[in-house]
Design an enzyme around this catalytic site. Structure first.
Site, PDB file in Angstrom:
ATOM      1  N   CYS A  48     -29.801 -15.727  -0.933  1.00 41.18           N
ATOM      2  CA  CYS A  48     -29.967 -16.981  -0.186  1.00 41.18           C
ATOM      3  C   CYS A  48     -29.352 -18.110  -0.987  1.00 41.18           C
ATOM      4  O   CYS A  48     -28.833 -17.896  -2.079  1.00 41.18           O
ATOM      5  CB  CYS A  48     -31.422 -17.250   0.160  1.00 41.18           C
ATOM      6  SG  CYS A  48     -32.390 -17.978  -1.145  1.00 41.18           S
ATOM      7  N   GLY A  49     -29.400 -19.299  -0.459  1.00 39.07           N
ATOM      8  CA  GLY A  49     -28.723 -20.424  -1.094  1.00 39.07           C
ATOM      9  C   GLY A  49     -29.320 -20.799  -2.437  1.00 39.07           C
ATOM     10  O   GLY A  49     -28.625 -21.124  -3.382  1.00 39.07           O
TER      11      GLY A  49
END
Lengths: 151, 90
Positions: free
Chosen positions: B7-8
């Protein structure tokens, strides 16, 4: 479920109004600030994360998990809960529109895992989720979460 | 087998994805190491992984890696994760 999410939530806002996704994230950020979890800078960091990486924080239909990196703007780990009166578009290909924004702040990459497990446990149950989103007041959300934790 | 959930930021969505992927793998009886990573370290981690799990938005940022990249739309939906992960791990 052993962990009571009602005790983990630093702030709960129900039936809030946001005109766009930035405002929806700001509401979740305001909740974290009010709960003493983060400074206002963290709210902007959560918005920047979406500007940089897209609306991937919309992790399931209708649910946004707003968060940014562990940073100086995080005073302690915590969660905020914002249910929206009117659904908001985040620009996600399959999970729009959003009706629930969870603000997440963490001091490191592992300390909040039990809390996230509890969030996933509660929200992956469609019936429970519908009741939580229908709640009119923060107390109703807390009561419902507490009743789930004692089961 | 090594799986990386990306994920980011590496604190939220990838952790959820890792938890649910582990549930699915356990029910399939498959022994795999699932690691959560943020997009910054994911490119490196993906070089040695067999499978990368991520979202539609982040997949292009991971770029060209030897691992099989699987896109998950609903991170809470164990049925979707099972459906997409099963052919890749068997």
């Amino acid at each position: 479920m052993s962990l009571n999410l009602a005790e983990e939530l630093s702030s709960i806002t129900t039936k809030a109004t946001a005109s766009d996704w930035r405002e929806a994230i700001r509401l979740a950020g305001d909740g974290l600030v009010a709960g003493g979890v983060t400074t206002e800078a963290y709210t902007e960091e959560m918005i920047t994360a979406v500007e940089e990486h897209g609306p991937y924080i919309v992790i399931a239909p209708g649910i946004a998990l707003a968060h940014a990196r562990p940073a100086e703007s995080v005073l302690k780990g915590g969660l905020s809960w914002v249910s929206l009166e009117t659904p908001v578009e985040f620009g996600h290909a399959s999970n729009d529109p959003v009706t629930l924004v969870i603000g997440l702040a963490a001091l490191d990459h592992t300390a909040h895992i039990e809390v996230l497990k509890a969030v996933a446990g509660v929200l992956s149950n469609k019936e429970v989720r519908a009741r939580l989103e229908a709640a009119e007041t923060p107390d109703q959300v807390r009561d419902l979460l507490s009743s789930l934790a004692t089961k | 087998m090594k799986i990386v959930a990306v994920c980011g930021m590496g604190i939220g969505t990838s952790v959820l994805l890792k938890m649910n992927a582990e549930k699915v793998l356990a029910s399939l009886g498959i022994d795999a190491d699932v690691e959560a990573a943020d997009i910054g370290v994911a490119r490196g981690a993906a070089q040695t992984a067999d499978i990368v799990l991520t979202s539609d938005e982040l997949a292009p940022e991971i770029g060209d890696v030897p691992a099989e990249v699987i896109i998950i739309d609903n991170f809470f939906d164990l049925d979707e994760i099972t459906e997409k992960l099963t052919p890749a791990v068997q």
